[in-house]
Scaffold this motif. Structure first.
Motif, PDB file in Angstrom:
ATOM      1  N   VAL A  63      40.228 -41.438  65.836  1.00 55.83           N
ATOM      2  CA  VAL A  63      39.445 -42.179  64.852  1.00 55.83           C
ATOM      3  C   VAL A  63      38.064 -42.502  65.423  1.00 55.83           C
ATOM      4  O   VAL A  63      37.817 -42.360  66.621  1.00 55.83           O
ATOM      5  N   ASP A  64      37.189 -42.950  64.549  1.00 54.34           N
ATOM      6  CA  ASP A  64      35.842 -43.383  64.925  1.00 54.34           C
ATOM      7  C   ASP A  64      35.786 -44.913  64.941  1.00 54.34           C
ATOM      8  O   ASP A  64      36.580 -45.571  64.250  1.00 54.34           O
ATOM      9  N   PRO A  65      34.835 -45.490  65.662  1.00 57.67           N
ATOM     10  CA  PRO A  65      34.715 -46.952  65.652  1.00 57.67           C
ATOM     11  C   PRO A  65      34.105 -47.502  64.366  1.00 57.67           C
ATOM     12  O   PRO A  65      34.332 -48.673  64.030  1.00 57.67           O
ATOM     13  N   ASP A  66      33.335 -46.667  63.636  1.00 56.97           N
ATOM     14  CA  ASP A  66      32.635 -47.174  62.448  1.00 56.97           C
ATOM     15  C   ASP A  66      33.533 -47.092  61.210  1.00 56.97           C
ATOM     16  O   ASP A  66      33.134 -46.605  60.155  1.00 56.97           O
ATOM     17  N   GLN A  67      34.750 -47.596  61.354  1.00 52.66           N
ATOM     18  CA  GLN A  67      35.724 -47.538  60.280  1.00 52.66           C
ATOM     19  C   GLN A  67      36.412 -48.890  60.123  1.00 52.66           C
ATOM     20  O   GLN A  67      36.413 -49.704  61.045  1.00 52.66           O
ATOM     21  N   MET A  68      37.018 -49.061  58.963  1.00 54.55           N
ATOM     22  CA  MET A  68      37.668 -50.341  58.693  1.00 54.55           C
ATOM     23  C   MET A  68      38.860 -50.125  57.765  1.00 54.55           C
ATOM     24  O   MET A  68      38.726 -49.493  56.710  1.00 54.55           O
ATOM     25  N   ILE A  69      40.011 -50.608  58.170  1.00 55.13           N
ATOM     26  CA  ILE A  69      41.152 -50.700  57.261  1.00 55.13           C
ATOM     27  C   ILE A  69      41.077 -52.075  56.615  1.00 55.13           C
ATOM     28  O   ILE A  69      41.043 -53.091  57.321  1.00 55.13           O
ATOM     29  N   PRO A  70      41.014 -52.151  55.290  1.00 55.31           N
ATOM     30  CA  PRO A  70      40.840 -53.458  54.643  1.00 55.31           C
ATOM     31  C   PRO A  70      41.994 -54.388  54.987  1.00 55.31           C
ATOM     32  O   PRO A  70      43.142 -53.936  55.171  1.00 55.31           O
ATOM     33  N   PRO A  71      41.732 -55.669  55.105  1.00 56.16           N
ATOM     34  CA  PRO A  71      42.749 -56.623  55.561  1.00 56.16           C
ATOM     35  C   PRO A  71      44.055 -56.557  54.787  1.00 56.16           C
ATOM     36  O   PRO A  71      45.137 -56.674  55.370  1.00 56.16           O
ATOM     37  N   GLN A  72      43.977 -56.343  53.480  1.00 56.58           N
ATOM     38  CA  GLN A  72      45.192 -56.327  52.660  1.00 56.58           C
ATOM     39  C   GLN A  72      46.078 -55.119  52.943  1.00 56.58           C
ATOM     40  O   GLN A  72      47.228 -55.064  52.481  1.00 56.58           O
ATOM     41  N   CYS A  73      45.561 -54.141  53.711  1.00 54.08           N
ATOM     42  CA  CYS A  73      46.326 -52.925  54.004  1.00 54.08           C
ATOM     43  C   CYS A  73      46.798 -52.864  55.453  1.00 54.08           C
ATOM     44  O   CYS A  73      47.324 -51.828  55.884  1.00 54.08           O
ATOM     45  N   TRP A  74      46.649 -53.930  56.198  1.00 54.07           N
ATOM     46  CA  TRP A  74      47.006 -53.871  57.618  1.00 54.07           C
ATOM     47  C   TRP A  74      48.509 -53.759  57.854  1.00 54.07           C
ATOM     48  O   TRP A  74      48.931 -53.383  58.949  1.00 54.07           O
ATOM     49  N   ASN A  75      49.313 -54.069  56.877  1.00 58.50           N
ATOM     50  CA  ASN A  75      50.751 -53.898  57.047  1.00 58.50           C
ATOM     51  C   ASN A  75      51.185 -52.449  56.830  1.00 58.50           C
ATOM     52  O   ASN A  75      52.347 -52.110  57.059  1.00 58.50           O
ATOM     53  N   VAL A  76      50.271 -51.611  56.380  1.00 54.89           N
ATOM     54  CA  VAL A  76      50.560 -50.197  56.149  1.00 54.89           C
ATOM     55  C   VAL A  76      50.250 -49.413  57.420  1.00 54.89           C
ATOM     56  O   VAL A  76      49.180 -49.565  58.012  1.00 54.89           O
ATOM     57  N   SER A  77      51.174 -48.565  57.834  1.00 53.24           N
ATOM     58  CA  SER A  77      50.963 -47.716  59.010  1.00 53.24           C
ATOM     59  C   SER A  77      50.193 -46.469  58.609  1.00 53.24           C
ATOM     60  O   SER A  77      50.684 -45.641  57.828  1.00 53.24           O
ATOM     61  N   LEU A  78      48.994 -46.316  59.122  1.00 52.03           N
ATOM     62  CA  LEU A  78      48.180 -45.141  58.848  1.00 52.03           C
ATOM     63  C   LEU A  78      48.904 -43.864  59.276  1.00 52.03           C
ATOM     64  O   LEU A  78      48.851 -42.840  58.591  1.00 52.03           O
ATOM     65  N   VAL A  79      49.579 -43.931  60.405  1.00 52.69           N
ATOM     66  CA  VAL A  79      50.303 -42.766  60.910  1.00 52.69           C
ATOM     67  C   VAL A  79      51.431 -42.379  59.963  1.00 52.69           C
ATOM     68  O   VAL A  79      51.627 -41.199  59.645  1.00 52.69           O
TER      69      VAL A  79
END
Length: 295
Positions: A63-79
Motif C-alpha cells: 500500500v501507499d502512505p497517502d491512503q485512508m480507510i474511512p473510520p466506519q470501515c475499520w472493522n472490515v479486513s481489506l485482505v
C-alpha cells in the motif's frame, strides 16, 4: 524517503494501527540502496521491499502512505475483501473500466511461483528509463505480460477461448514521444483492449492468476479526483503530486497526536462506526470531466 518521512508519519501510524487491529505484520522498509544504484524514483521502493519480504509470508499487501480507510470501515479486513474465500489467484488488484486507469497503490501478492514471477517481471523494468509515472507504467505493462503468459499456457493445453498471448503491443506508449510528452491516454486505450481480450470484460474477468476486485462490490483503491469523497469506498487514495496532507487527516477526522496511540485510534473508529454504516462499493464506471478522455 527520509526527506518526507515526517510528513508521511501520521499516515504510516494509521496503517500500523489498522494492521495491528487485524493481526497483520506491519512492515516499513526504508532501505534505499537499490534505488540509488539504479538512479530511480522513490516509487520503486515498495517493489524492491516487496521482493525482500514476500518470501517470508503467505501474502504481502503493498500500500501507499497517502491512503485512508474511512473510520466506519475499520472493522472490515481489506485482505479478506481482496482475497475471496478459496481463491487460488496470485495477484490481487482493483479492476478498472474504460475511462479509468489502473492504479498500483493497493496490491496483494501471494508467495507463490506466479506471485514472485509477477514481481520479477516488474522489477526487470526498473532499468527502463522514462516509463510514465515511473513504476505505474511498468506495472500496467507487467499485468498484461502476466495475463498473456496465462493465456499462452492455457492455449497450449487447448482449453482457453480468448485468443493469443500478449506481445507488447501497448509498450511503445509507455515511453515519451519525440517531443518529450507521455501519452497515457493512448496507452490506456490499448490496455483496456488487451486486458479485455486476454481476461474478459470489466467485472467479468476470467483470469485464474490475477483476481480483479470489482469496485461495485468493494472499491479497494478509490483514487480521489474531482468528485473528492462523494463516492463510497473501502479505501481512498489521494494519489498524485501536490496533495494536501492536512486535508487527508481532516477527512479521516483524527489528529497527529491521536494517531500516535492505537488505542485512541481504535476508540475513535469504533465511535464513528457505531453511528455510520460502512459502504464499500460504488458504480465503478465514471465519466471524466471534459475534456479528459482518460482519468
Amino acid at each position: 524517503n527520509h526527506e518526507v518521512l515526517p510528513k508521511y508519519q501520521p499516515f504510516l501510524n494509521m496503517w500500523r494501527c489498522y494492521a495491528q487491529r487485524h493481526g497483520y505484520v506491519f512492515i516499513q522498509d526504508t532501505e534505499e540502496y537499490e534505488l540509488r544504484r539504479h538512479f530511480r524514483a522513490w516509487n520503486w521502493l515498495r517493489w524492491v521491499a516487496a521482493a525482500n519480504h514476500l518470501r517470508h509470508y503467505d501474502y504481502l499487501l503493498v500500500v501507499d502512505p497517502d491512503q485512508m480507510i474511512p473510520p466506519q470501515c475499520w472493522n472490515v479486513s481489506l485482505v479478506d475483501v481482496m482475497i475471496p474465500e478459496g481463491s487460488q489467484a496470485h495477484v490481487f488488484v482493483k479492476d478498472v473500466a474504460p475511462k479509468r486507469t489502473l492504479n498500483n497503490g493497493v496490491v496483494i501478492l501471494r508467495n507463490s511461483h506466479r506471485g514472485r514471477f509477477f514481481l520479477d517481471l516488474l522489477l526487470e523494468k526498473i532499468s527502463w528509463v522514462h516509463t510514465f509515472e515511473h513504476d505505474q507504467g511498468a506495472f500496467d505493462e507487467t499485468m498484461l505480460e502476466l495475463l498473456g503468459t496465462e493465456v499462452a499456457a492455457s492455449r497450449a493445453e487447448g482449453d482457453h477461448p480468448l485468443g493469443t498471448a500478449y506481445d507488447s503491443w501497448c509498450s511503445p506508449n509507455l515511453f515519451p514521444t519525440a517531443s518529450g510528452h507521455h501519452n497515457v491516454a493512448l496507452y490506456s486505450l490499448c490496455w483496456w483492449g488487451e486486458s479485455q481480450r486476454l481476461a474478459g470484460e470489466f467485472g467479468q474477468r476470467t483470469s485464474e492468476v490475477v483476481h480483479f476486485v470489482d469496485p461495485r462490490v468493494a472499491d479497494v483503491n478509490h483514487v480521489v479526483g474531482f468528485q473528492e469523497l462523494s463516492q463510497p469506498a473501502l479505501l481512498y487514495h489521494f494519489a498524485g503530486r501536490g496533495k494536501n496532507w492536512e486535508a487527508i487527516l481532516e477527512a479521516f477526522g483524527g489528529t497527529e497526536d491521536m494517531l500516535r496511540d492505537c488505542f485512541q485510534v481504535w476508540d475513535y473508529v469504533d465511535s464513528v462506526a457505531s453511528n455510520k454504516t460502512c459502504v464499500m462499493g460504488n458504480r465503478g464506471v465514471q465519466d471524466c470531466p471534459p475534456p479528459l478522455a482518460v482519468c
